[in-house]
Design a protein around this motif. Structure first.
Motif, PDB file in Angstrom:
ATOM      1  N   THR A 145      12.020  24.328  23.082  1.00  0.00           N
ATOM      2  CA  THR A 145      13.387  24.123  23.053  1.00  0.00           C
ATOM      3  C   THR A 145      14.096  23.453  24.051  1.00  0.00           C
ATOM      4  OG1 THR A 145      13.378  26.624  22.242  1.00  0.00           O
ATOM      5  CG2 THR A 145      15.440  25.622  23.038  1.00  0.00           C
ATOM      6  N   GLN A 146      13.400  23.486  25.339  1.00  0.00           N
ATOM      7  CA  GLN A 146      14.011  22.723  26.364  1.00  0.00           C
ATOM      8  C   GLN A 146      13.790  21.208  26.064  1.00  0.00           C
ATOM      9  OE1 GLN A 146      12.103  25.424  26.643  1.00  0.00           O
ATOM     10  NE2 GLN A 146      13.548  26.816  27.925  1.00  0.00           N
ATOM     11  N   ILE A 147      12.510  20.757  25.569  1.00  0.00           N
ATOM     12  CA  ILE A 147      12.247  19.430  25.587  1.00  0.00           C
ATOM     13  C   ILE A 147      12.957  18.789  24.417  1.00  0.00           C
ATOM     14  CG2 ILE A 147      10.096  17.924  24.575  1.00  0.00           C
ATOM     15  CD1 ILE A 147       8.257  19.722  26.203  1.00  0.00           C
ATOM     16  N   ALA A 148      13.552  19.623  23.416  1.00  0.00           N
ATOM     17  CA  ALA A 148      14.227  19.027  22.184  1.00  0.00           C
ATOM     18  C   ALA A 148      15.415  18.722  22.786  1.00  0.00           C
ATOM     19  CB  ALA A 148      14.309  20.228  21.016  1.00  0.00           C
ATOM     20  N   GLN A 149      15.819  19.036  23.984  1.00  0.00           N
ATOM     21  CA  GLN A 149      17.347  18.859  24.494  1.00  0.00           C
ATOM     22  C   GLN A 149      17.181  17.434  25.537  1.00  0.00           C
ATOM     23  OE1 GLN A 149      19.536  22.364  25.370  1.00  0.00           O
ATOM     24  NE2 GLN A 149      18.093  23.452  24.651  1.00  0.00           N
ATOM     25  N   MET A 150      15.930  17.158  25.785  1.00  0.00           N
ATOM     26  CA  MET A 150      15.672  16.073  26.824  1.00  0.00           C
ATOM     27  C   MET A 150      15.670  14.677  26.181  1.00  0.00           C
ATOM     28  SD  MET A 150      12.921  17.763  29.100  1.00  0.00           S
ATOM     29  CE  MET A 150      12.903  19.690  29.816  1.00  0.00           C
ATOM     30  N   HIS A 151      15.829  13.815  27.107  1.00  0.00           N
ATOM     31  CA  HIS A 151      15.472  12.292  26.718  1.00  0.00           C
ATOM     32  C   HIS A 151      13.963  12.214  26.850  1.00  0.00           C
ATOM     33  CE1 HIS A 151      15.970   8.077  26.061  1.00  0.00           C
ATOM     34  NE2 HIS A 151      15.470   7.955  27.393  1.00  0.00           N
ATOM     35  N   ALA A 152      13.408  12.402  28.019  1.00  0.00           N
ATOM     36  CA  ALA A 152      12.080  12.461  28.369  1.00  0.00           C
ATOM     37  C   ALA A 152      11.636  13.569  29.098  1.00  0.00           C
ATOM     38  CB  ALA A 152      11.663  11.130  29.217  1.00  0.00           C
ATOM     39  N   PHE A 153      10.161  13.804  29.101  1.00  0.00           N
ATOM     40  CA  PHE A 153       9.432  14.515  29.587  1.00  0.00           C
ATOM     41  C   PHE A 153       8.021  14.306  29.808  1.00  0.00           C
ATOM     42  CE2 PHE A 153       6.771  18.651  29.168  1.00  0.00           C
ATOM     43  CZ  PHE A 153       7.161  19.308  30.380  1.00  0.00           C
ATOM     44  N   SER A 154       7.456  14.542  30.944  1.00  0.00           N
ATOM     45  CA  SER A 154       6.031  14.139  31.597  1.00  0.00           C
ATOM     46  C   SER A 154       5.314  15.495  32.105  1.00  0.00           C
ATOM     47  CB  SER A 154       5.946  12.832  32.091  1.00  0.00           C
ATOM     48  OG  SER A 154       6.542  12.966  33.469  1.00  0.00           O
ATOM     49  N   GLN A 155       4.071  15.471  32.087  1.00  0.00           N
ATOM     50  CA  GLN A 155       3.364  16.491  32.565  1.00  0.00           C
ATOM     51  C   GLN A 155       2.043  16.129  33.075  1.00  0.00           C
ATOM     52  OE1 GLN A 155       2.034  19.764  29.743  1.00  0.00           O
ATOM     53  NE2 GLN A 155       3.202  18.395  28.261  1.00  0.00           N
ATOM     54  N   LYS A 156       1.852  16.827  34.323  1.00  0.00           N
ATOM     55  CA  LYS A 156       0.422  16.755  34.808  1.00  0.00           C
ATOM     56  C   LYS A 156      -0.084  18.011  35.098  1.00  0.00           C
ATOM     57  CE  LYS A 156       0.674  12.144  37.136  1.00  0.00           C
ATOM     58  NZ  LYS A 156       0.585  11.632  38.414  1.00  0.00           N
ATOM     59  N   THR A 157      -1.356  18.476  34.287  1.00  0.00           N
ATOM     60  CA  THR A 157      -1.585  19.846  34.234  1.00  0.00           C
ATOM     61  C   THR A 157      -3.055  19.976  35.027  1.00  0.00           C
ATOM     62  OG1 THR A 157      -2.641  19.575  32.255  1.00  0.00           O
ATOM     63  CG2 THR A 157      -0.281  20.532  32.272  1.00  0.00           C
ATOM     64  N   PHE A 158      -3.347  20.741  35.821  1.00  0.00           N
ATOM     65  CA  PHE A 158      -4.716  20.959  36.395  1.00  0.00           C
ATOM     66  C   PHE A 158      -4.727  22.541  36.558  1.00  0.00           C
ATOM     67  CE2 PHE A 158      -2.307  17.406  38.734  1.00  0.00           C
ATOM     68  CZ  PHE A 158      -3.270  16.568  38.524  1.00  0.00           C
ATOM     69  N   THR A 159      -6.183  22.798  36.741  1.00  0.00           N
ATOM     70  CA  THR A 159      -6.429  23.953  37.257  1.00  0.00           C
ATOM     71  C   THR A 159      -6.639  24.163  38.830  1.00  0.00           C
ATOM     72  OG1 THR A 159      -9.026  23.651  37.629  1.00  0.00           O
ATOM     73  CG2 THR A 159      -8.262  24.277  35.287  1.00  0.00           C
ATOM     74  N   PRO A 160      -6.366  25.144  39.484  1.00  0.00           N
ATOM     75  CA  PRO A 160      -6.381  25.366  40.749  1.00  0.00           C
ATOM     76  C   PRO A 160      -7.389  24.491  41.550  1.00  0.00           C
ATOM     77  CG  PRO A 160      -5.813  27.387  39.961  1.00  0.00           C
ATOM     78  CD  PRO A 160      -6.317  26.452  38.734  1.00  0.00           C
ATOM     79  N   LYS A 161      -8.651  24.549  41.260  1.00  0.00           N
ATOM     80  CA  LYS A 161      -9.861  23.601  41.581  1.00  0.00           C
ATOM     81  C   LYS A 161      -9.510  21.974  41.418  1.00  0.00           C
ATOM     82  CE  LYS A 161     -14.761  22.857  41.625  1.00  0.00           C
ATOM     83  NZ  LYS A 161     -15.909  23.072  40.988  1.00  0.00           N
ATOM     84  N   GLN A 162      -9.059  21.645  40.334  1.00  0.00           N
ATOM     85  CA  GLN A 162      -8.815  20.461  39.930  1.00  0.00           C
ATOM     86  C   GLN A 162      -7.637  19.942  40.996  1.00  0.00           C
ATOM     87  OE1 GLN A 162      -7.910  20.605  35.938  1.00  0.00           O
ATOM     88  NE2 GLN A 162      -9.937  19.808  35.510  1.00  0.00           N
ATOM     89  N   TYR A 163      -6.558  20.902  41.261  1.00  0.00           N
ATOM     90  CA  TYR A 163      -5.469  20.240  41.890  1.00  0.00           C
ATOM     91  C   TYR A 163      -5.998  20.109  43.332  1.00  0.00           C
ATOM     92  CZ  TYR A 163      -0.780  19.922  43.868  1.00  0.00           C
ATOM     93  OH  TYR A 163       0.393  19.692  44.493  1.00  0.00           O
ATOM     94  N   GLU A 164      -6.953  20.961  44.003  1.00  0.00           N
ATOM     95  CA  GLU A 164      -7.159  20.816  45.162  1.00  0.00           C
ATOM     96  C   GLU A 164      -8.233  19.292  45.304  1.00  0.00           C
ATOM     97  OE1 GLU A 164      -9.851  24.019  46.192  1.00  0.00           O
ATOM     98  OE2 GLU A 164      -8.267  25.282  45.992  1.00  0.00           O
ATOM     99  N   GLU A 165      -8.904  19.122  44.246  1.00  0.00           N
ATOM    100  CA  GLU A 165      -9.620  17.790  44.337  1.00  0.00           C
ATOM    101  C   GLU A 165      -8.606  16.709  44.378  1.00  0.00           C
ATOM    102  OE1 GLU A 165     -12.253  18.403  41.027  1.00  0.00           O
ATOM    103  OE2 GLU A 165     -13.440  19.772  42.037  1.00  0.00           O
ATOM    104  N   HIS A 166      -7.709  17.045  43.457  1.00  0.00           N
ATOM    105  CA  HIS A 166      -6.623  16.012  43.396  1.00  0.00           C
ATOM    106  C   HIS A 166      -5.824  15.552  44.738  1.00  0.00           C
ATOM    107  CE1 HIS A 166      -3.245  13.522  41.747  1.00  0.00           C
ATOM    108  NE2 HIS A 166      -2.162  14.336  42.354  1.00  0.00           N
ATOM    109  N   LEU A 167      -5.436  16.557  45.613  1.00  0.00           N
ATOM    110  CA  LEU A 167      -4.934  16.535  46.784  1.00  0.00           C
ATOM    111  C   LEU A 167      -5.908  15.895  47.748  1.00  0.00           C
ATOM    112  CD1 LEU A 167      -3.014  19.798  47.055  1.00  0.00           C
ATOM    113  CD2 LEU A 167      -2.112  17.664  46.473  1.00  0.00           C
ATOM    114  N   ALA A 168      -6.931  16.046  47.577  1.00  0.00           N
ATOM    115  CA  ALA A 168      -8.159  15.716  48.528  1.00  0.00           C
ATOM    116  C   ALA A 168      -8.446  14.123  48.297  1.00  0.00           C
ATOM    117  CB  ALA A 168      -9.493  16.346  48.547  1.00  0.00           C
ATOM    118  N   LYS A 169      -8.223  13.721  47.185  1.00  0.00           N
ATOM    119  CA  LYS A 169      -8.228  12.246  46.790  1.00  0.00           C
ATOM    120  C   LYS A 169      -7.020  11.383  47.351  1.00  0.00           C
ATOM    121  CE  LYS A 169     -11.288  12.495  42.681  1.00  0.00           C
ATOM    122  NZ  LYS A 169     -11.270  12.458  41.364  1.00  0.00           N
ATOM    123  N   ALA A 170      -6.144  12.136  47.299  1.00  0.00           N
ATOM    124  CA  ALA A 170      -4.781  11.429  47.705  1.00  0.00           C
ATOM    125  C   ALA A 170      -4.605  11.374  49.222  1.00  0.00           C
ATOM    126  CB  ALA A 170      -3.531  12.226  47.136  1.00  0.00           C
ATOM    127  N   ALA A 171      -5.351  12.459  49.853  1.00  0.00           N
ATOM    128  CA  ALA A 171      -5.317  12.265  51.494  1.00  0.00           C
ATOM    129  C   ALA A 171      -6.026  11.029  51.990  1.00  0.00           C
ATOM    130  CB  ALA A 171      -5.848  13.572  52.029  1.00  0.00           C
TER     131      ALA A 171
END
Length: 87
Positions: A61-87
């Motif tokens: 419903t919300q996306i239908a009212q937007m011009h653009a929507f992007s997402q990045k989705t992670f499990t908690p473990k994947q997010y920890e790894e993502h943060l570690a790579k960025a550091a």
């Protein structure tokens, strides 16, 4: 029609367990272009495509009212790894 950050946050948190959520209005306050980073145990065992479909369905419903929507989705473990790579 602009969408409020609080509406997106509530729709997501009411539907799935959230470990971390970032919502960025990329439309300079207009409320029509959002990017999110979403971390949830609910994504465990799901492909990226399945996760994105899940989020798109939750926010259809919300996306239908937007011009653009992007997402990045992670499990908690994947997010920890993502943060570690960025550091």
């Amino acid at each position: 029609m602009p969408i409020a950050v609080s509406d997106l946050e509530a729709a997501i948190k009411d539907a799935i367990p959230v470990s971390h959520l970032e919502i960025e209005d990329q439309s300079n306050g207009c409320g029509e272009n959002y990017a999110i980073i979403l971390v949830s145990e609910a994504f465990q065992g799901k492909t990226t495509l399945a996760r994105h479909r899940m989020v798109n369905d939750l926010l259809k419903t919300q996306i239908a009212q937007m011009h653009a929507f992007s997402q990045k989705t992670f499990t908690p473990k994947q997010y920890e790894e993502h943060l570690a790579k960025a550091a």
